[in-house]
Scaffold this motif. Structure first.
Motif, PDB file in Angstrom:
ATOM      1  N   CYS A   1       0.946  -1.184  -0.055  1.00 13.11           N
ATOM      2  CA  CYS A   1       0.228  -0.026   0.096  1.00 13.11           C
ATOM      3  C   CYS A   1       0.816   1.267  -0.078  1.00 13.11           C
ATOM      4  O   CYS A   1       1.822   1.395   0.906  1.00 13.11           O
ATOM      5  N   PRO A   2       0.551   2.139  -0.860  1.00 13.49           N
ATOM      6  CA  PRO A   2       1.404   3.480  -0.930  1.00 13.49           C
ATOM      7  C   PRO A   2       1.293   4.231   0.355  1.00 13.49           C
ATOM      8  O   PRO A   2       2.126   5.165   0.570  1.00 13.49           O
ATOM      9  N   VAL A   3       0.208   4.096   1.042  1.00 17.26           N
ATOM     10  CA  VAL A   3      -0.193   5.024   2.242  1.00 17.26           C
ATOM     11  C   VAL A   3       0.263   4.375   3.522  1.00 17.26           C
ATOM     12  O   VAL A   3       1.145   5.118   4.313  1.00 17.26           O
ATOM     13  N   CYS A   4       0.285   3.136   3.570  1.00 14.79           N
ATOM     14  CA  CYS A   4       0.608   2.489   5.084  1.00 14.79           C
ATOM     15  C   CYS A   4       1.635   1.359   4.898  1.00 14.79           C
ATOM     16  O   CYS A   4       2.299   0.964   6.091  1.00 14.79           O
ATOM     17  N   GLY A   5       1.812   0.769   3.615  1.00 18.75           N
ATOM     18  CA  GLY A   5       3.000  -0.015   3.482  1.00 18.75           C
ATOM     19  C   GLY A   5       2.451  -1.453   3.669  1.00 18.75           C
ATOM     20  O   GLY A   5       3.354  -2.315   3.642  1.00 18.75           O
ATOM     21  N   GLN A   6       1.444  -1.760   4.148  1.00 16.63           N
ATOM     22  CA  GLN A   6       0.858  -3.288   4.126  1.00 16.63           C
ATOM     23  C   GLN A   6       0.554  -3.741   2.831  1.00 16.63           C
ATOM     24  O   GLN A   6       0.393  -3.037   1.890  1.00 16.63           O
ATOM     25  N   GLN A   7       0.677  -5.132   2.700  1.00 21.75           N
ATOM     26  CA  GLN A   7       0.520  -5.863   1.577  1.00 21.75           C
ATOM     27  C   GLN A   7      -0.860  -5.746   0.810  1.00 21.75           C
ATOM     28  O   GLN A   7      -1.847  -5.738   1.749  1.00 21.75           O
ATOM     29  N   GLY A   8      -0.893  -5.616  -0.518  1.00 25.11           N
ATOM     30  CA  GLY A   8      -2.118  -5.254  -1.112  1.00 25.11           C
ATOM     31  C   GLY A   8      -3.045  -6.605  -1.175  1.00 25.11           C
ATOM     32  O   GLY A   8      -2.344  -7.693  -1.127  1.00 25.11           O
ATOM     33  N   VAL A   9      -4.178  -6.410  -1.295  1.00 23.36           N
ATOM     34  CA  VAL A   9      -5.041  -7.372  -1.904  1.00 23.36           C
ATOM     35  C   VAL A   9      -5.911  -6.991  -2.965  1.00 23.36           C
ATOM     36  O   VAL A   9      -6.264  -6.027  -3.010  1.00 23.36           O
ATOM     37  N   PRO A  10      -5.945  -7.934  -3.989  1.00 22.32           N
ATOM     38  CA  PRO A  10      -6.638  -7.539  -5.136  1.00 22.32           C
ATOM     39  C   PRO A  10      -8.092  -7.408  -5.024  1.00 22.32           C
ATOM     40  O   PRO A  10      -8.867  -7.993  -4.227  1.00 22.32           O
ATOM     41  N   ILE A  11      -8.550  -6.450  -5.637  1.00 23.36           N
ATOM     42  CA  ILE A  11     -10.084  -6.124  -5.600  1.00 23.36           C
ATOM     43  C   ILE A  11     -10.419  -6.871  -6.749  1.00 23.36           C
ATOM     44  O   ILE A  11     -10.242  -6.830  -7.951  1.00 23.36           O
ATOM     45  N   LEU A  12     -11.804  -7.667  -6.606  1.00 21.57           N
ATOM     46  CA  LEU A  12     -12.632  -8.235  -7.528  1.00 21.57           C
ATOM     47  C   LEU A  12     -13.947  -7.502  -7.573  1.00 21.57           C
ATOM     48  O   LEU A  12     -14.747  -7.207  -6.712  1.00 21.57           O
ATOM     49  N   TYR A  13     -14.308  -6.993  -9.006  1.00 21.21           N
ATOM     50  CA  TYR A  13     -15.794  -6.609  -9.133  1.00 21.21           C
ATOM     51  C   TYR A  13     -16.642  -7.580 -10.021  1.00 21.21           C
ATOM     52  O   TYR A  13     -15.990  -8.526 -10.582  1.00 21.21           O
ATOM     53  N   GLY A  14     -17.957  -7.257  -9.508  1.00 16.83           N
ATOM     54  CA  GLY A  14     -18.643  -8.105 -10.336  1.00 16.83           C
ATOM     55  C   GLY A  14     -19.637  -9.142  -9.504  1.00 16.83           C
ATOM     56  O   GLY A  14     -19.272  -9.028  -8.090  1.00 16.83           O
TER      57      GLY A  14
END
Length: 76
Positions: free
Chosen positions: A7-20
């Motif tokens: 994360c560019p704000v907090c540095g935590q690992q990202g989780v992908p977002i799913l739409y639909g």
């Protein structure tokens, strides 16, 4: 999800977002914290990643996004 961006704000690992409309497999991956479900309405410029602090962002590398989503849905 070793290849997921931080994360560019907090540095935590990202989780992908799913739409639909999620499949059973997508719901199971979301329950395990491997993806985040963001509903059926896709914004004009949708974010691709989120973190535990609920920050959202887009990343430049779609190949990484696809690989992380594929691994999450395969239950790797």
């Amino acid at each position: 999800m070793a290849n997921a961006p931080e994360c560019p704000v907090c540095g935590q690992q990202g989780v992908p977002i799913l739409y639909g409309l999620p499949t059973r497999v997508a719901r199971e991956a979301a329950a395990a914290g491997k993806v985040r479900l963001f509903g059926c309405v896709v914004p004009r410029e949708p974010d691709q990643w989120t973190c535990a602090q609920s920050h959202t962002w887009r990343a430049d590398d779609d190949d990484v996004l696809i690989a992380v989503i594929d691994a999450a849905l395969r239950n790797d």
